[in-house]
Motif scaffolding. Sequence first.
Motif, PDB file in Angstrom:
ATOM      1  N   SER A 265       0.768  -1.324  -0.094  1.00  0.00           N
ATOM      2  CA  SER A 265      -0.095  -0.147   0.013  1.00  0.00           C
ATOM      3  C   SER A 265       0.743   1.237  -0.063  1.00  0.00           C
ATOM      4  N   LEU A 266       1.996   1.291   0.716  1.00  0.00           N
ATOM      5  CA  LEU A 266       2.975   2.272   0.545  1.00  0.00           C
ATOM      6  C   LEU A 266       3.775   2.626  -0.603  1.00  0.00           C
ATOM      7  N   ASN A 267       4.024   1.403  -1.175  1.00  0.00           N
ATOM      8  CA  ASN A 267       4.709   1.409  -2.524  1.00  0.00           C
ATOM      9  C   ASN A 267       3.579   1.736  -3.734  1.00  0.00           C
ATOM     10  N   ALA A 268       2.533   1.606  -3.599  1.00  0.00           N
ATOM     11  CA  ALA A 268       1.460   1.813  -4.568  1.00  0.00           C
ATOM     12  C   ALA A 268       1.264   3.401  -4.542  1.00  0.00           C
ATOM     13  N   THR A 269       1.169   4.043  -3.367  1.00  0.00           N
ATOM     14  CA  THR A 269       0.754   5.068  -3.066  1.00  0.00           C
ATOM     15  C   THR A 269       1.804   6.283  -3.380  1.00  0.00           C
ATOM     16  N   LEU A 270       3.141   5.664  -2.966  1.00  0.00           N
ATOM     17  CA  LEU A 270       4.425   6.316  -3.459  1.00  0.00           C
ATOM     18  C   LEU A 270       4.477   6.696  -4.751  1.00  0.00           C
ATOM     19  N   SER A 271       4.158   5.539  -5.475  1.00  0.00           N
ATOM     20  CA  SER A 271       4.158   5.172  -6.998  1.00  0.00           C
ATOM     21  C   SER A 271       3.434   6.228  -7.564  1.00  0.00           C
ATOM     22  N   GLU A 272       2.074   6.316  -7.299  1.00  0.00           N
ATOM     23  CA  GLU A 272       1.114   7.355  -7.887  1.00  0.00           C
ATOM     24  C   GLU A 272       1.611   8.624  -7.416  1.00  0.00           C
ATOM     25  N   PHE A 273       2.139   9.057  -6.263  1.00  0.00           N
ATOM     26  CA  PHE A 273       2.343  10.210  -5.719  1.00  0.00           C
ATOM     27  C   PHE A 273       3.779  10.911  -6.781  1.00  0.00           C
ATOM     28  N   SER A 274       4.683   9.824  -6.894  1.00  0.00           N
ATOM     29  CA  SER A 274       5.854  10.389  -7.497  1.00  0.00           C
ATOM     30  C   SER A 274       5.996  10.305  -8.939  1.00  0.00           C
ATOM     31  N   GLN A 275       4.788   9.350  -9.591  1.00  0.00           N
ATOM     32  CA  GLN A 275       4.810   8.975 -10.954  1.00  0.00           C
ATOM     33  C   GLN A 275       6.037   7.976 -11.423  1.00  0.00           C
ATOM     34  N   ILE A 276       6.562   7.464 -10.530  1.00  0.00           N
ATOM     35  CA  ILE A 276       7.762   6.582 -10.662  1.00  0.00           C
ATOM     36  C   ILE A 276       6.880   4.998 -10.584  1.00  0.00           C
ATOM     37  N   LYS A 277       7.450   4.260 -11.320  1.00  0.00           N
ATOM     38  CA  LYS A 277       6.840   2.941 -11.633  1.00  0.00           C
ATOM     39  C   LYS A 277       6.891   2.223 -10.289  1.00  0.00           C
ATOM     40  N   ILE A 278       5.609   1.594 -10.000  1.00  0.00           N
ATOM     41  CA  ILE A 278       5.593   0.675  -8.659  1.00  0.00           C
ATOM     42  C   ILE A 278       6.776  -0.051  -8.331  1.00  0.00           C
ATOM     43  N   GLY A 279       7.280  -0.819  -9.574  1.00  0.00           N
ATOM     44  CA  GLY A 279       8.290  -1.939  -9.319  1.00  0.00           C
ATOM     45  C   GLY A 279       9.406  -0.921  -9.047  1.00  0.00           C
ATOM     46  N   THR A 280       9.790   0.049  -9.492  1.00  0.00           N
ATOM     47  CA  THR A 280      10.757   0.866  -9.184  1.00  0.00           C
ATOM     48  C   THR A 280      10.723   1.413  -7.625  1.00  0.00           C
ATOM     49  N   ILE A 281       9.648   1.743  -7.200  1.00  0.00           N
ATOM     50  CA  ILE A 281       9.609   2.429  -5.950  1.00  0.00           C
ATOM     51  C   ILE A 281       9.862   1.055  -5.001  1.00  0.00           C
ATOM     52  N   THR A 282       9.198  -0.141  -5.438  1.00  0.00           N
ATOM     53  CA  THR A 282       9.533  -1.336  -4.567  1.00  0.00           C
ATOM     54  C   THR A 282      10.994  -1.461  -4.151  1.00  0.00           C
ATOM     55  N   VAL A 283      11.568  -1.415  -5.383  1.00  0.00           N
ATOM     56  CA  VAL A 283      13.156  -1.547  -5.113  1.00  0.00           C
ATOM     57  C   VAL A 283      13.746  -0.588  -4.299  1.00  0.00           C
ATOM     58  N   ILE A 284      13.412   0.710  -4.407  1.00  0.00           N
ATOM     59  CA  ILE A 284      14.064   1.804  -3.645  1.00  0.00           C
ATOM     60  C   ILE A 284      13.776   1.635  -2.286  1.00  0.00           C
ATOM     61  N   VAL A 285      12.448   1.201  -1.915  1.00  0.00           N
ATOM     62  CA  VAL A 285      12.299   1.182  -0.563  1.00  0.00           C
ATOM     63  C   VAL A 285      12.948  -0.284   0.111  1.00  0.00           C
ATOM     64  N   ASN A 286      12.905  -1.154  -0.533  1.00  0.00           N
ATOM     65  CA  ASN A 286      13.579  -2.458  -0.261  1.00  0.00           C
ATOM     66  C   ASN A 286      15.142  -2.230  -0.071  1.00  0.00           C
ATOM     67  N   LEU A 287      15.815  -1.393  -0.938  1.00  0.00           N
ATOM     68  CA  LEU A 287      17.059  -1.035  -0.873  1.00  0.00           C
ATOM     69  C   LEU A 287      17.445  -0.343   0.410  1.00  0.00           C
ATOM     70  N   LEU A 288      16.721   0.622   0.724  1.00  0.00           N
ATOM     71  CA  LEU A 288      16.658   1.555   1.982  1.00  0.00           C
ATOM     72  C   LEU A 288      16.646   0.402   3.185  1.00  0.00           C
ATOM     73  N   PHE A 289      15.872  -0.615   3.253  1.00  0.00           N
ATOM     74  CA  PHE A 289      15.943  -1.509   4.419  1.00  0.00           C
ATOM     75  C   PHE A 289      17.237  -2.361   4.181  1.00  0.00           C
ATOM     76  N   LEU A 290      17.660  -2.636   2.900  1.00  0.00           N
ATOM     77  CA  LEU A 290      18.905  -3.475   2.818  1.00  0.00           C
ATOM     78  C   LEU A 290      20.105  -2.946   3.405  1.00  0.00           C
ATOM     79  N   ILE A 291      20.050  -1.615   2.964  1.00  0.00           N
ATOM     80  CA  ILE A 291      21.409  -0.758   3.723  1.00  0.00           C
ATOM     81  C   ILE A 291      21.025  -0.669   5.076  1.00  0.00           C
ATOM     82  N   SER A 292      19.772  -0.651   5.778  1.00  0.00           N
ATOM     83  CA  SER A 292      19.877  -0.528   7.180  1.00  0.00           C
ATOM     84  C   SER A 292      20.193  -1.906   7.782  1.00  0.00           C
ATOM     85  N   CYS A 293      19.897  -3.005   6.987  1.00  0.00           N
ATOM     86  CA  CYS A 293      20.467  -4.305   7.640  1.00  0.00           C
ATOM     87  C   CYS A 293      21.936  -4.472   7.532  1.00  0.00           C
TER      88      CYS A 293
END
Length: 200
Positions: A36-64
């Motif tokens: 729901s966060l990824n889909a909303t951010l995608s519509e808000f930013s006009q960035i493809k949802i798969g790309t948003i999913t990668v970006i958010v997951n990479l942020l968690f990966l860096i945190s790990c």
Amino acid sequence: MTKQKKLTLSFLYYLLSAFGISLTLKASIGVSSFNSLNATLSEFSQIKIGTITVIVNLLFLISCLVLDPQRKLRNYFTMGIALLFFGSTINLSIYFIFPLFTLHAYLLNCLLFVLGTIIAGFGTGKVLKYQLLKFPIETFCLFLANQSHHSFKFYRYSIDLFCILIALVLTFSFHLTLVVREGTIISLLLLSPVITLAKD
């Protein structure tokens, strides 16, 4: 089974999970908490949802990587590559394959969502079973649980709640499409049992 075969299967199940998520997005009856966060951010930013999913997951990966006392860079590199293919699978499905068909009946959309959730849960469970590729959010929560007095479940549900709240705030603030709907509830009830069955 050799480690190489397990890694190959893990990678394929990773992509299968992405395809399942894509089906739930196509159903348009709401999505899981995190998506729901990824889909909303995608519509808000006009960035493809798969790309948003990668970006958010990479942020968690860096945190790990920051929290991980061992920091095996090769493992993180492999996870990063898998995430890129994960997002690419979602983009390919959502923007190139799924526009070729439309479901007009609400019941069919519900069935498509259930199918997508089962596929995503099955793929996720198999990835967890082989324990070679990891999902950044779950790994992040494990690290936090190991380094604090709170449980893994506490952190995982906290992230789900945070994702839903941010999605709702953005949705009502900028008049975006509401994706926290009945699909979100179906996902909460169905996804974990499917993952558990697939992992055993």
